[in-house]
Scaffold this motif. Structure first.
Motif, PDB file in Angstrom:
ATOM      1  N   GLU A  38     -21.673  -5.535 -17.034  1.00 50.95           N
ATOM      2  CA  GLU A  38     -21.630  -5.856 -15.600  1.00 50.95           C
ATOM      3  C   GLU A  38     -20.985  -7.228 -15.417  1.00 50.95           C
ATOM      4  O   GLU A  38     -21.449  -8.238 -15.950  1.00 50.95           O
ATOM      5  CB  GLU A  38     -23.049  -5.869 -15.022  1.00 50.95           C
TER       6      GLU A  38
ATOM      7  N   TYR B 181     -25.597 -13.356 -13.107  1.00 49.20           N
ATOM      8  CA  TYR B 181     -25.387 -12.426 -12.014  1.00 49.20           C
ATOM      9  C   TYR B 181     -25.486 -13.130 -10.659  1.00 49.20           C
ATOM     10  O   TYR B 181     -26.260 -14.060 -10.470  1.00 49.20           O
ATOM     11  CB  TYR B 181     -26.432 -11.317 -12.030  1.00 49.20           C
TER      12      TYR B 181
ATOM     13  N   SER C  38     -25.520  -9.901  -5.507  1.00 51.93           N
ATOM     14  CA  SER C  38     -24.965  -8.549  -5.374  1.00 51.93           C
ATOM     15  C   SER C  38     -25.052  -7.783  -6.690  1.00 51.93           C
ATOM     16  O   SER C  38     -25.239  -6.557  -6.692  1.00 51.93           O
ATOM     17  CB  SER C  38     -23.509  -8.611  -4.899  1.00 51.93           C
ATOM     18  N   ASN C  39     -24.918  -8.483  -7.817  1.00 48.51           N
ATOM     19  CA  ASN C  39     -25.096  -7.823  -9.115  1.00 48.51           C
ATOM     20  C   ASN C  39     -26.546  -7.413  -9.323  1.00 48.51           C
ATOM     21  O   ASN C  39     -26.829  -6.303  -9.783  1.00 48.51           O
ATOM     22  CB  ASN C  39     -24.679  -8.754 -10.257  1.00 48.51           C
TER      23      ASN C  39
ATOM     24  N   SER D  32     -20.001 -10.838  -9.855  1.00 49.49           N
ATOM     25  CA  SER D  32     -19.080 -10.755  -8.722  1.00 49.49           C
ATOM     26  C   SER D  32     -18.673 -12.130  -8.222  1.00 49.49           C
ATOM     27  O   SER D  32     -17.707 -12.271  -7.480  1.00 49.49           O
ATOM     28  CB  SER D  32     -19.729  -9.962  -7.578  1.00 49.49           C
TER      29      SER D  32
ATOM     30  N   SER E  62     -22.284  -4.477   0.386  1.00 51.78           N
ATOM     31  CA  SER E  62     -21.558  -3.629  -0.554  1.00 51.78           C
ATOM     32  C   SER E  62     -20.291  -3.118   0.104  1.00 51.78           C
ATOM     33  O   SER E  62     -20.242  -2.946   1.323  1.00 51.78           O
ATOM     34  CB  SER E  62     -22.471  -2.484  -0.996  1.00 51.78           C
ATOM     35  N   GLU E  63     -19.280  -2.903  -0.716  1.00 53.87           N
ATOM     36  CA  GLU E  63     -18.023  -2.383  -0.172  1.00 53.87           C
ATOM     37  C   GLU E  63     -18.211  -1.001   0.443  1.00 53.87           C
ATOM     38  O   GLU E  63     -17.459  -0.599   1.332  1.00 53.87           O
ATOM     39  CB  GLU E  63     -16.969  -2.307  -1.286  1.00 53.87           C
TER      40      GLU E  63
ATOM     41  N   TYR F 180     -23.969 -14.976  -2.117  1.00 50.09           N
ATOM     42  CA  TYR F 180     -23.081 -13.844  -1.861  1.00 50.09           C
ATOM     43  C   TYR F 180     -21.736 -14.413  -1.424  1.00 50.09           C
ATOM     44  O   TYR F 180     -21.664 -15.553  -0.939  1.00 50.09           O
ATOM     45  CB  TYR F 180     -23.613 -12.946  -0.741  1.00 50.09           C
TER      46      TYR F 180
END
Length: 580
Positions: free
Chosen positions: A316, A100, A103-104, A319, A345-346, A387
C-alpha cells in the motif's frame, strides 16, 4: 508476493543458508546409513571377522552422531531465521502503517491490521520455517531414497511403483478438500477480533444496557463459526494418518513377501537379508517424505491467504508523501483555502467539502459551527495534510501544504481531535508526546493554560499519576484538558480544537479560551464547537452546512445575517447550554 516478503529476511539470510547446508548433510548421512547397515548384515552372514564388524559399527555410530548434530544445528538456525524473519516482517508492516495517511488507514479496519500483524505473520513464519527446513529435507530424502532403493533392491523397488502414486493422490485429495475451509477461517478472524475489540472498548455501554448476554452470543457465534470451519478442515486433514499407515504397511508387507520369495527362489544371489532390511528403511523414508510434503503443501496453502493480506499492507503506497524539495519551515499560522473541494475517495459520489474559500490571518481565533455531518472535522484535517484536497489548494504560512516537509508542517499544527486518546503511562509521559524534551515547568505551565493543573495536583502522585490505556481512570473532561495541554506543549503556530471542550463546564471552557488569548496570542486558534458560548468571542466564526461555508462573520454579524447561526443561538440561550 515472494519478492515483497523476501525483503524482510535481511540479516537472517545467513541462518537460512546454514539451515539448508546442515539439512543436506543430515539427509546424505541418513540415506547412507541403511546402505552401510545392509552391507554389514550381509558381511556378518558371510562370517567376516569381529574386528570388521566393530569398525563398521563405530562408523555407523559416528555417522549417526554427525547426523544428529546436523539436525540439531539446522533446528537452531531454522528457529533463528524464521523468528527473525517474523520480527522483521512485523517491524516492516508497523513502519509502513505509520507512513499511511488517513485515506490509507480508511482502507483497513484496526482489527484487520492487528490480525495481519499477529495471526497472519505467525502463519507465514511457520511456512518459512517449513520451507527452509522440511521443504528441502523431504524432497531430497524422497529422491535419494528412491535412487538408493533401486540401486540396492532392484526388483524389490517395484513396490514403490504402486504405493507412491496411491499416497500422492490421497494426500493431494486431502489437501484440496481442506484448503477452502482454511481460507474461510482467516477471513473470519477479523470479525472475531472486531467483536472482541468492540466489546472491550464499549464495556461500560454493554453493562449500562445489560447487553452482556447478547455480546456473549455474538462472540460465541463468531467463535463457533471459526471452530466449525477448522473442525471440518482438520477432519479432512486427519485422513493423512490412515492413508500413510495403509501405504506404509502395504509397502512393508510387499517388500517382505517379495523379498522372501526372491531369497528362497534364488538362494540369496539376487536379494539378501541386508537388502531387505535396507529396503524397509528406505520405504519408511520415502513415505514419510511424501507425508511431510503433503503437510508442507497444506501449511503453505493455508499461509497464502495470510501472505496476500500482509503484502496488501506492505504494498500500500501512502497517498501523501513529501515533495522532492520540501519547505522545512512554517513562517506563521496564516491559513488560506482557495476553491477547496474534497471527497474521501475517488469513487465517492459527492464531495464532503465543496468550493470552500477562507482567509485566516495568523494569530486569529476562529470558531467553526455546524450541524452533524456538515464536514467541520474534514475542513480542519486538510490543514496539517492528514488528507489531500481533491480540488483547489490549502496554504499555511503562504505556502501550499503540499510543498511542506510533512514533519515540519505537522509539528507546526497541533490538533486535539474529537476522540481524545491517552496512552498507558504517567501524566508526564502522556504530555511529553507534545514535546519529549519539555521541562517540568513547561508541563505545569501548559496544564495551567488548559485548566488541568488543579485536578492533576489533587491526585496523590500528581504529575506521576499513572494513566490507564485509553485514559479510563480519568473523566471525559479531565481527558480533554490533558489532551489540550499536550497539544499546547508543541508550541504550535496553529492550534485546532475539534469539539475538544464538550465535556467541560462553561466556566472552565471560558477560562481555557481566556488563557489562549492572553498567553498564546500569536498562535492561530481554530475552535470547532457545538456550543455558541465556546466561539462567540472569536475573531471570526465560520458556519458550515452540507460541506459548504454558509456564512462567515463575528457573533453579532451572524446573529443579524445567518438564520442557521441565529436559530442555534436562540435554542441554546432559551434551553441553556447544550452539547447537541
Amino acid at each position: 508476493m515472494i519478492k515483497t516478503l523476501a525483503k524482510s529476511i535481511r540479516e537472517y539470510k545467513l541462518p537460512s543458508i546454514l539451515t539448508l547446508i546442515f539439512i543436506i548433510g543430515e539427509v546424505l548421512i541418513e540415506v547412507a546409513i541403511p546402505f552401510i547397515t545392509a552391507n554389514l548384515v550381509n558381511n556378518i552372514k558371510d562370517g567376516v571377522p569381529i574386528e570388521e564388524v566393530i569398525k563398521t559399527g563405530l562408523w555407523l555410530v559416528l555417522m549417526a552422531l554427525i547426523s544428529l548434530c546436523c539436525g540439531g544445528i539446522a533446528a537452531l538456525t531454522c528457529a533463528k531465521a524464521s523468528a527473525g524473519f517474523a520480527k522483521n516482517l512485523r517491524h516492516d508492516m508497523f513502519s509502513k502503517i505509520q507512513s499511511y495517511s488517513f485515506s490509507n488507514i480508511d482502507k483497513f479496519s484496526s482489527t484487520s491490521l492487528v490480525t495481519r500483524l499477529t495471526t497472519d505473520v505467525t502463519h507465514v513464519q511457520m511456512s518459512y520455517m517449513m520451507i527452509i527446513r522440511t521443504a528441502i529435507r523431504s524432497p531430497m530424502m524422497f529422491v535419494f531414497s528412491i535412487i538408493m532403493a533401486y540401486t540396492m533392491g532392484g526388483a524389490l523397488a517395484t513396490t514403490f511403483v504402486v504405493v507412491v502414486p496411491v499416497l500422492i493422490i490421497g494426500l493431494l485429495f486431502v489437501a484440496k478438500k481442506a484448503m477452502p475451509a482454511f481460507r474461510r477461517v482467516f477471513k473470519k478472524y477479523d470479525k472475531l477480533n472486531e467483536s472482541i475489540e468492540e466489546n472491550v472498548r464499549g464495556m461500560r455501554v454493554v453493562k449500562g444496557f445489560s447487553r452482556e448476554e447478547f455480546e456473549k452470543q455474538k462472540f460465541s457465534a463468531a467463535s463457533d463459526d471459526i471452530c466449525g470451519d477448522f473442525t471440518k478442515a482438520e477432519r479432512v486433514v486427519a485422513l493423512n494418518t490412515p492413508i500413510m499407515q495403509f501405504c506404509m504397511y502395504f509397502n512393508t508387507v510387499g517388500i517382505l513377501l517379495l523379498g522372501a520369495f526372491l531369497v528362497i527362489t534364488t538362494g540369496g544371489t539376487k536379494v539378501d537379508v541386508g537388502q531387505i532390511s535396507a529396503m524397509l528403511t528406505y520405504g519408511v523414508q520415502i513415505l514419510m517424505s511424501l507425508m511431510m510434503l503433503s503437510m508442507i503443501y497444506v501449511m503453505i496453502t493455508m499461509s497464502i491467504e495470510s501472505m496476500k493480506r500482509i503484502c496488501e499492507v506492505l504494498n500500500e503506497e501512502p497517498s501523501i508523501s513529501n515533495p522532492q524539495n520540501p519547505v522545512k519551515e512554517v513562517k506563521d499560522g496564516s491559513i488560506i483555502f482557495e476553491n477547496v473541494s474534497f471527497k474521501y475517495s475517488e469513487k465517492a459520489q459527492r464531495y464532503a467539502l465543496e468550493s470552500v474559500n477562507l482567509n485566516i490571518k495568523s494569530g486569529m481565533t476562529v470558531g467553526v459551527i455546524g450541524g452533524t455531518g456538515s464536514s467541520k472535522s474534514s475542513l480542519v484535517q486538510l490543514i496539517p495534510r492528514l488528507y489531500d484536497v481533491s480540488e483547489g489548494r490549502v496554504l499555511v504560512g503562504g505556502v501550499d501544504v503540499k510543498d511542506y516537509d510533512l514533519n515540519a508542517l505537522r509539528d507546526s499544527v497541533a490538533m486535539v481531535l474529537q476522540k481524545n486518546e491517552l496512552f498507558s503511562g504517567t501524566i508526564k509521559e502522556n504530555l511529553r508526546w507534545g514535546n519529549e524534551n519539555a521541562t517540568d515547568e513547561e508541563i505545569k505551565y501548559v496544564c495551567r493554560l488548559a485548566q488541568a493543573d488543579e485536578f492533576i495536583e489533587s491526585f496523590p502522585d500528581g504529575y506521576d499519576t499513572y494513566i490507564e490505556q485509553g485514559g479510563t481512570n480519568v473523566s471525559g473532561g479531565q481527558k480533554q484538558r490533558l489532551c489540550i495541554a499536550r497539544a499546547l506543549l508543541k508550541n504550535p503556530k496553529i492550534l485546532i480544537l475539534d469539539d475538544s471542550t464538550s465535556a467541560v463546564d462553561t466556566k472552565t471552557d471560558a477560562l481555557i479560551r481566556r488563557g489562549f488569548r492572553e498567553f498564546i496570542p500569536e498562535t492561530t486558534k481554530i475552535i470547532i464547537a457545538q456550543r455558541i458560548a465556546s466561539v462567540e468571542d472569536a475573531d471570526v466564526i465560520i458556519v458550515m452546512e452540507n460541506g459548504k461555508v454558509s456564512a462567515i462573520g463575528t457573533h453579532n454579524e451572524l446573529i443579524a445575517s445567518s438564520e442557521i447561526y441565529r436559530d442555534v443561538y436562540e435554542q441554546q440561550r432559551n434551553g441553556g447550554d447544550s452539547d447537541e
